[in-house]
Write an enzyme that holds these catalytic residues in place. Structure first.
Site, short mmCIF file in Angstrom:
data_model
loop_
_atom_site.label_atom_id
_atom_site.label_comp_id
_atom_site.label_asym_id
_atom_site.label_seq_id
_atom_site.Cartn_x
_atom_site.Cartn_y
_atom_site.Cartn_z
N GLU A 62 33.85 50.53 38.54
CA GLU A 62 33.96 49.07 38.63
C GLU A 62 32.60 48.38 38.77
O GLU A 62 32.35 47.39 38.07
CB GLU A 62 34.89 48.68 39.78
CG GLU A 62 36.35 48.96 39.44
CD GLU A 62 37.28 48.95 40.64
OE1 GLU A 62 36.82 48.61 41.75
OE2 GLU A 62 38.46 49.30 40.47
N ASP A 111 31.43 43.81 46.17
CA ASP A 111 32.79 43.61 45.65
C ASP A 111 33.77 43.46 46.81
O ASP A 111 34.11 44.45 47.48
CB ASP A 111 33.16 44.81 44.76
CG ASP A 111 34.55 44.66 44.15
OD1 ASP A 111 35.27 43.72 44.51
OD2 ASP A 111 34.90 45.50 43.30
N ASP A 166 41.03 46.22 33.91
CA ASP A 166 40.70 46.31 35.33
C ASP A 166 42.04 46.53 36.04
O ASP A 166 42.84 45.60 36.15
CB ASP A 166 40.03 45.00 35.77
CG ASP A 166 39.88 44.89 37.28
OD1 ASP A 166 40.17 45.88 37.98
OD2 ASP A 166 39.46 43.81 37.75
N LYS A 185 47.46 51.03 44.67
CA LYS A 185 46.24 51.70 44.21
C LYS A 185 45.51 52.39 45.36
O LYS A 185 44.84 53.40 45.17
CB LYS A 185 45.33 50.66 43.55
CG LYS A 185 44.02 51.22 43.04
CD LYS A 185 43.21 50.15 42.36
CE LYS A 185 41.79 50.53 42.16
NZ LYS A 185 41.00 49.44 41.60
#
Ligand code: AMP
Length: 563
Positions: free
Chosen positions: A155, A177, A15, A77
């Site tokens: 994800e 999330d 991850d 990211k």
């Protein structure tokens, strides 16, 4: 040590997160997290350049965000796929994929040390809304770190797999999330052998950090302190203290005692008060959920399950909001921070057991709307007319009819845009081309077809009433990955000095002590100075067991002081 009877390559899942990254391995029928050099499962996705020019990755780098912000970078990211570069120190500049490669390289080393064998490939997770460009750059980051990507997994799909939902015959799941800085909502529908990623939407600028920032504002307001008038360190230390307070709120009412701006102040926080402070943020969480359900054409009661992912879903206020909105309790028995890595390792195992892979076809969505610029009569020009709507499952092909505006028009301009705004000026321009029109003295009808495939290739076909067809291919796959730039990245990373893995626990403690010194005053500061000097002396002695016992003591002392 390598087990002589297990020659098979380890099945790994990674991850690569915005805040933290994790690596997991499939062993004895289940996914297990692999600890890093410090014994932690979470490695902060933070990179820093040390004074001697060597690179620090993870917790030590995170401590330097406060002490050396100009040499440290986090949350890169968010910029994956862009041309943004991050300056670290005076002469070093890195792309988001190079920084990601350093994090991946650190995870790879941890896995190698723990497993006792070389690690060459892994399944890596990416956000469902990542474009092809962002996915390809993620693969490139892995390649820079010496890892082959077995496959990328979305994800939310990984989160669902960690709960074994891919073993259900039919299931509709909403994955919620909420990480440090981003919020994603995805609806997954299983009708084996298919998992459809139905809708993926969210807010790229909403996460746990905003909840901490809201507490900071409320606290400063109550104390009548102007943040601009505070020392940056004092503000950072209050922010850190409130972050800890927020994370402990699940245990019951909390009390903050803060020593700064000339006096010691107290602040109390309980769940009711927190919910009031967070009301606007909780309301912002609702909009993407409603949109994801609308896009998937589902009502809350159509869902079979709810999965919470991301550290910020530990907040009771968030859990309560979700339970109220859906009238049911979400799945919560797995740690929301680790689900995605566990799911990625599960996918690696499914891939190895070939029968499972064949059962599972993951479909993808086009995360944004694609369309063309159109005019409406004389007055309205530059309107955006969608052809492929966001969250359409790809590959897809959609057609719409348009008309020329004047009977004597010689050509028509097809300008392709991407975005969600009604005017093209507010959307992203992709490409344009002209289609010549034969003179007929009448308006022309044109059928414009968009065909978008999984590799990011958009075919635009324009067909006139006469049957005459004009085709145009737009390659939406990466433009930035030119071989020269790739070679330069390889060279730059190969030349970097990286702190050896076994030196990290000491380097991390030093960074932590430096941050604690910066954030403290008076007697406490003197105490920390003493510890800093003492630990440097112990390091000079080079006795591993003495160093380890001092390190343990000092880390415990810092925990107690909440640094
Ligand atoms: P992630 O990006 O998933 O690692 O999530 C990081 C975010 O989760 C940060 O904003 C943390 O403040 C938040 N977080 C982690 N643990 C907790 C907790 N126990 N309670 C509230 N928020 C938490």
């Amino acid at each position: 040590m390598q087990d002589a009877v297990t020659p098979r390559a380890p099945l790994l899942g990674i991850d690569l997160g915005t805040t933290n990254s994790l690596i997991a391995v499939w062993q004895e029928g289940r996914a297990l997290l692999i600890p890093n050099a410090l014994g932690d499962m979470l490695t902060p996705s933070v990179v820093s350049v040390d004074e001697d020019g060597s690179m620090l990755i993870g917790k030590a780098a995170r401590a330097r965000l406060t002490t050396h912000p100009e040499r440290t970078v986090a949350a890169f990211k968010r910029y994956m796929g862009s041309d943004k570069r991050f300056d670290l120190g005076s002469h070093q500049s890195f792309s988001p994929e190079e920084l990601s490669a350093l994090v991946l390289g650190s995870l790879k080393q941890d896995a190698e040390a723990w497993l006792g064998c070389e690690v060459r490939e892994a399944v890596i997770s990416v956000p469902a809304y990542f474009s092809d460009e962002q996915r390809k750059r993620t693969c490139f980051a892995a390649e820079l770190a010496g890892l082959k990507v077995q496959r990328l997994i979305n994800e939310p799909t990984a989160a669902a797999m960690a709960y074994g939902l891919h073993e259900q015959k039919f299931e509709r799941t909403l994955i919620f999330d909420l990480g440090g800085g981003t919020f994603d909502v995805t609806v997954l529908e299983y009708a084996l052998p298919l998992i459809e990623v139905h809708a993926s939407t969210g807010d790229n600028f909403l996460g746990g950090e905003d909840f901490t920032a809201a507490l900071l504002q409320a606290c400063l307001k109550e104390w009548q302190l102007n943040p601009a008038a505070l020392e940056p360190q004092a503000l950072a230390s209050l922010g850190d203290a409130l972050e800890q307070l927020k994370c402990k709120l699940g245990e019951g009412p909390q009390q903050l005692s803060w020593n700064g701006a000339g006096e010691t102040r107290e602040w109390a926080l309980d769940e009711t008060r927190a919910q009031k402070i967070w009301e606007p943020l909780l309301a912002r969480l609702r909009a993407p959920i409603e949109q994801a359900l609308r896009d998937a054409r589902l009502r809350p009661r159509d869902l079979d399950s709810l999965v919470l992912v991301g550290g910020a879903t530990r907040m009771p206020a968030v859990q309560q909001m979700v339970a109220t909105l859906f009238g049911r309790l979400p799945y919560r028995h797995l740690d929301p921070d680790t689900i995605v890595a566990l799911g990625a390792a599960t996918q690696a195992a499914c891939k190895a057991r070939e029968q499972a892979v064949e059962e599972l076809i993951l479909t993808d969505v086009c995360p944004y709307t694609l369309g063309i610029a159109t005019t409406r009569g004389e007055e309205i020009s530059d309107a955006f007319s969608p052809i492929i709507e966001r969250n359409t499952i790809i590959p897809t092909s959609r057609e719409q009819r348009f008309y020329s505006t004047h009977p004597d028009q010689k050509a028509i301009r097809i300008a392709v845009y991407q975005g969600e705004r009604p005017w093209v000026r507010d959307n992203i321009f992709i490409e344009e081309f002209r289609v010549p029109l034969p003179h007929t003295g009448a308006l022309h009808a044109l059928d414009v077809r968009f065909s978008y495939d999984i590799n990011g290739l958009l075919e635009v076909d324009v067909t006139l009433a006469s049957g005459e067809r004009h085709s145009h291919s737009i390659d939406r796959s990466p433009t930035g990955l030119d071989p020269q730039a790739c070679a330069a990245s390889h060279e730059r990373l190969a030349a970097l000095k990286i702190h050896p893995r076994d030196a990290l626990p000491n380097r991390t403690l030093l960074a932590r002590l430096e941050r604690a010194w910066m954030q403290s005053l008076g007697e406490e500061r003197e105490q920390i100075r003493y510890w800093l000097d003492e630990f440097n002396n112990v390091l000079g002695g080079q006795h591993p067991s003495t160093i380890a016992s001092h390190r343990k003591q000092l880390n415990e002392a810092l925990d107690e002081l909440r640094f």
